[in-house]
Design an enzyme around this catalytic site. Structure first.
Site, PDB file in Angstrom:
ATOM      1  N   LYS A  11      37.445  -4.594  33.573  1.00 45.78           N
ATOM      2  CA  LYS A  11      37.032  -3.196  33.716  1.00 45.78           C
ATOM      3  C   LYS A  11      37.697  -2.278  32.683  1.00 45.78           C
ATOM      4  O   LYS A  11      38.698  -2.650  32.058  1.00 45.78           O
ATOM      5  CB  LYS A  11      37.339  -2.736  35.149  1.00 45.78           C
ATOM      6  CG  LYS A  11      36.535  -3.524  36.206  1.00 45.78           C
ATOM      7  CD  LYS A  11      36.691  -2.939  37.596  1.00 45.78           C
ATOM      8  CE  LYS A  11      35.907  -3.756  38.628  1.00 45.78           C
ATOM      9  NZ  LYS A  11      35.930  -3.133  39.971  1.00 45.78           N
ATOM     10  N   TYR A  51      25.676  -1.728  40.528  1.00 45.94           N
ATOM     11  CA  TYR A  51      26.379  -1.445  41.790  1.00 45.94           C
ATOM     12  C   TYR A  51      25.448  -0.852  42.852  1.00 45.94           C
ATOM     13  O   TYR A  51      25.910  -0.161  43.761  1.00 45.94           O
ATOM     14  CB  TYR A  51      27.560  -0.508  41.538  1.00 45.94           C
ATOM     15  CG  TYR A  51      28.781  -1.200  40.974  1.00 45.94           C
ATOM     16  CD1 TYR A  51      29.486  -2.149  41.725  1.00 45.94           C
ATOM     17  CD2 TYR A  51      29.257  -0.907  39.701  1.00 45.94           C
ATOM     18  CE1 TYR A  51      30.621  -2.776  41.223  1.00 45.94           C
ATOM     19  CE2 TYR A  51      30.395  -1.533  39.187  1.00 45.94           C
ATOM     20  CZ  TYR A  51      31.072  -2.467  39.951  1.00 45.94           C
ATOM     21  OH  TYR A  51      32.195  -3.090  39.469  1.00 45.94           O
ATOM     22  N   PHE A  59      32.485   6.345  47.430  1.00 44.33           N
ATOM     23  CA  PHE A  59      33.144   6.097  46.148  1.00 44.33           C
ATOM     24  C   PHE A  59      32.173   5.825  44.999  1.00 44.33           C
ATOM     25  O   PHE A  59      32.599   5.618  43.863  1.00 44.33           O
ATOM     26  CB  PHE A  59      34.152   4.944  46.285  1.00 44.33           C
ATOM     27  CG  PHE A  59      33.558   3.596  46.680  1.00 44.33           C
ATOM     28  CD1 PHE A  59      32.914   2.793  45.744  1.00 44.33           C
ATOM     29  CD2 PHE A  59      33.660   3.139  47.984  1.00 44.33           C
ATOM     30  CE1 PHE A  59      32.382   1.560  46.093  1.00 44.33           C
ATOM     31  CE2 PHE A  59      33.130   1.903  48.357  1.00 44.33           C
ATOM     32  CZ  PHE A  59      32.478   1.109  47.396  1.00 44.33           C
ATOM     33  N   ARG A  87      37.527 -15.241  43.409  1.00 44.50           N
ATOM     34  CA  ARG A  87      37.941 -14.137  44.293  1.00 44.50           C
ATOM     35  C   ARG A  87      39.399 -14.322  44.711  1.00 44.50           C
ATOM     36  O   ARG A  87      40.135 -13.354  44.855  1.00 44.50           O
ATOM     37  CB  ARG A  87      37.028 -14.065  45.537  1.00 44.50           C
ATOM     38  CG  ARG A  87      35.568 -13.715  45.240  1.00 44.50           C
ATOM     39  CD  ARG A  87      35.307 -12.261  44.956  1.00 44.50           C
ATOM     40  NE  ARG A  87      35.627 -11.365  46.028  1.00 44.50           N
ATOM     41  CZ  ARG A  87      35.180 -10.114  46.099  1.00 44.50           C
ATOM     42  NH1 ARG A  87      34.380  -9.612  45.151  1.00 44.50           N
ATOM     43  NH2 ARG A  87      35.542  -9.330  47.075  1.00 44.50           N
ATOM     44  N   THR A  93      40.470  -6.183  46.892  1.00 41.63           N
ATOM     45  CA  THR A  93      39.948  -4.998  46.199  1.00 41.63           C
ATOM     46  C   THR A  93      41.045  -3.948  45.997  1.00 41.63           C
ATOM     47  O   THR A  93      41.161  -3.358  44.922  1.00 41.63           O
ATOM     48  CB  THR A  93      38.793  -4.375  47.025  1.00 41.63           C
ATOM     49  OG1 THR A  93      37.859  -5.404  47.364  1.00 41.63           O
ATOM     50  CG2 THR A  93      38.112  -3.267  46.263  1.00 41.63           C
ATOM     51  N   ARG A 104      44.588  -8.769  40.197  1.00 39.60           N
ATOM     52  CA  ARG A 104      44.600  -7.360  40.611  1.00 39.60           C
ATOM     53  C   ARG A 104      46.008  -6.894  40.966  1.00 39.60           C
ATOM     54  O   ARG A 104      46.383  -5.753  40.663  1.00 39.60           O
ATOM     55  CB  ARG A 104      43.621  -7.146  41.769  1.00 39.60           C
ATOM     56  CG  ARG A 104      42.169  -7.056  41.268  1.00 39.60           C
ATOM     57  CD  ARG A 104      41.189  -7.088  42.408  1.00 39.60           C
ATOM     58  NE  ARG A 104      39.847  -6.673  41.990  1.00 39.60           N
ATOM     59  CZ  ARG A 104      38.771  -6.800  42.760  1.00 39.60           C
ATOM     60  NH1 ARG A 104      38.882  -7.323  43.977  1.00 39.60           N
ATOM     61  NH2 ARG A 104      37.591  -6.410  42.324  1.00 39.60           N
ATOM     62  N   ASN A 114      40.654  -1.365  39.473  1.00 40.19           N
ATOM     63  CA  ASN A 114      41.301  -2.604  39.902  1.00 40.19           C
ATOM     64  C   ASN A 114      41.140  -3.766  38.922  1.00 40.19           C
ATOM     65  O   ASN A 114      41.180  -4.928  39.311  1.00 40.19           O
ATOM     66  CB  ASN A 114      40.865  -2.967  41.324  1.00 40.19           C
ATOM     67  CG  ASN A 114      39.367  -3.141  41.429  1.00 40.19           C
ATOM     68  OD1 ASN A 114      38.661  -3.068  40.437  1.00 40.19           O
ATOM     69  ND2 ASN A 114      38.884  -3.384  42.634  1.00 40.19           N
ATOM     70  N   HIS A 117      36.210  -7.421  38.059  1.00 37.53           N
ATOM     71  CA  HIS A 117      35.151  -7.656  39.043  1.00 37.53           C
ATOM     72  C   HIS A 117      34.969  -9.163  39.185  1.00 37.53           C
ATOM     73  O   HIS A 117      35.103  -9.902  38.218  1.00 37.53           O
ATOM     74  CB  HIS A 117      33.833  -7.039  38.550  1.00 37.53           C
ATOM     75  CG  HIS A 117      32.629  -7.490  39.330  1.00 37.53           C
ATOM     76  ND1 HIS A 117      32.247  -6.898  40.511  1.00 37.53           N
ATOM     77  CD2 HIS A 117      31.748  -8.514  39.120  1.00 37.53           C
ATOM     78  CE1 HIS A 117      31.167  -7.517  40.985  1.00 37.53           C
ATOM     79  NE2 HIS A 117      30.854  -8.505  40.159  1.00 37.53           N
ATOM     80  N   GLU A 128      23.994 -11.163  38.758  1.00 37.79           N
ATOM     81  CA  GLU A 128      24.846 -10.405  37.838  1.00 37.79           C
ATOM     82  C   GLU A 128      24.896 -11.051  36.453  1.00 37.79           C
ATOM     83  O   GLU A 128      24.901 -10.346  35.434  1.00 37.79           O
ATOM     84  CB  GLU A 128      26.249 -10.290  38.452  1.00 37.79           C
ATOM     85  CG  GLU A 128      26.260  -9.396  39.689  1.00 37.79           C
ATOM     86  CD  GLU A 128      27.535  -9.462  40.520  1.00 37.79           C
ATOM     87  OE1 GLU A 128      27.589  -8.803  41.578  1.00 37.79           O
ATOM     88  OE2 GLU A 128      28.480 -10.172  40.121  1.00 37.79           O
TER      89      GLU A 128
HETATM   90  N1  UDP Z   1      35.837   0.831  44.958  1.00 36.59           N
HETATM   91  C1  UDP Z   1      36.350   2.119  44.964  1.00 36.59           C
HETATM   92  N2  UDP Z   1      36.775   2.638  46.167  1.00 36.59           N
HETATM   93  C2  UDP Z   1      36.716   1.946  47.331  1.00 36.59           C
HETATM   94  C3  UDP Z   1      36.183   0.641  47.318  1.00 36.59           C
HETATM   95  C4  UDP Z   1      35.752   0.117  46.112  1.00 36.59           C
HETATM   96  O1  UDP Z   1      36.385   2.783  43.942  1.00 36.59           O
HETATM   97  O2  UDP Z   1      37.120   2.465  48.380  1.00 36.59           O
HETATM   98  C5  UDP Z   1      35.379   0.257  43.671  1.00 36.59           C
HETATM   99  C6  UDP Z   1      36.321  -0.824  43.130  1.00 36.59           C
HETATM  100  O3  UDP Z   1      36.354  -0.718  41.705  1.00 36.59           O
HETATM  101  C7  UDP Z   1      35.652  -2.085  43.599  1.00 36.59           C
HETATM  102  C8  UDP Z   1      34.169  -1.723  43.451  1.00 36.59           C
HETATM  103  O4  UDP Z   1      34.112  -0.360  43.858  1.00 36.59           O
HETATM  104  O5  UDP Z   1      36.029  -3.210  42.825  1.00 36.59           O
HETATM  105  C9  UDP Z   1      33.208  -2.537  44.282  1.00 36.59           C
HETATM  106  O6  UDP Z   1      33.641  -2.509  45.633  1.00 36.59           O
HETATM  107  P1  UDP Z   1      33.625  -3.819  46.538  1.00 36.59           P
HETATM  108  O7  UDP Z   1      33.852  -3.397  47.943  1.00 36.59           O
HETATM  109  O8  UDP Z   1      32.407  -4.628  46.232  1.00 36.59           O
HETATM  110  O9  UDP Z   1      34.953  -4.594  46.061  1.00 36.59           O
HETATM  111  P2  UDP Z   1      35.127  -5.929  45.189  1.00 36.59           P
HETATM  112  O10 UDP Z   1      33.990  -6.854  45.552  1.00 36.59           O
HETATM  113  O11 UDP Z   1      35.096  -5.520  43.742  1.00 36.59           O
HETATM  114  O12 UDP Z   1      36.463  -6.483  45.598  1.00 36.59           O
HETATM  115 MG    MG Z   2      31.948  -6.541  45.564  1.00 38.32          MG
END
Ligand code: UDP
Ligand code: MG
Length: 140
Positions: A11, A51, A59, A87, A93, A104, A114, A117, A128
């Site tokens: 990112k 997204y 968010f 993951r 996250t 992370r 974070n 992705h 994707e």
């Molecule tokens: N995100 C954020 N605020 C939140 C949750 C998520 O800005 O409260 C952002 C963060 O960059 C995250 C992305 O949105 O990686 C996608 O969210 P997701 O819940 O899919 O998390 P991930 O799969 O990336 O762990």
């Molecule tokens: Mg996700």
């Protein structure tokens, strides 16, 4: 059956602060092979589409602004059980909840910024990867 590839993004915050190399080293050490990779700056439309599933979240707007704020590295990574194992490698996250030694934990600066992705399912990994790469841009 678990798929053998996942899709990842380094990112903007991580690229901007010179963490691309260290993150790639961790991905390499964990045994993932790069099938495809390029540096791109997402347009707002691209980021909104990528997204789409988060469209109604509070968010969303901040996330789109962040993800379009600078170049990212997008990549397809090959590994047995790729989605789940990746993951695990990246961690939760929210970096405050990420396990020690995860990408992370080491490189995220906030829930939003974070660092990386990772796809959350084989279906999304395929979607994707196809979103950013043509068949002729993918190897292995
Ligand atoms: N995100 C954020 N605020 C939140 C949750 C998520 O800005 O409260 C952002 C963060 O960059 C995250 C992305 O949105 O990686 C996608 O969210 P997701 O819940 O899919 O998390 P991930 O799969 O990336 O762990
Ligand atoms: Mg996700």
């Amino acid at each position: 059956m678990a798929g053998n590839f996942t899709f990842s993004i380094i990112k903007p915050n991580a690229v901007r602060t010179g963490k691309t190399g260290p993150i790639l080293a961790m991905i390499n050490e964990a045994g993932f092979e790069i099938s495809a990779m390029k540096m791109v700056r997402m347009t707002t439309l691209q980021a909104e589409s990528f997204y789409e599933v988060h469209k109604r979240k509070s968010f969303f707007e901040g996330l789109i602004e962040f993800m379009t704020s600078g170049p990212v590295f997008v990549m397809v990574l090959k590994h047995e059980n790729a989605v789940e194992d990746f993951r695990k490698l990246i961690g939760a996250t929210d970096p405050a909840k990420a396990e020690p030694g995860t990408i992370r934990k080491m490189f995220a600066v906030s829930v939003q910024m974070n660092a990386v992705h990772g796809s959350d399912s084989d279906e999304n990994a395929a979607r994707e990867a196809d979103f950013f790469f043509t068949a002729s841009e993918r190897f292995l």
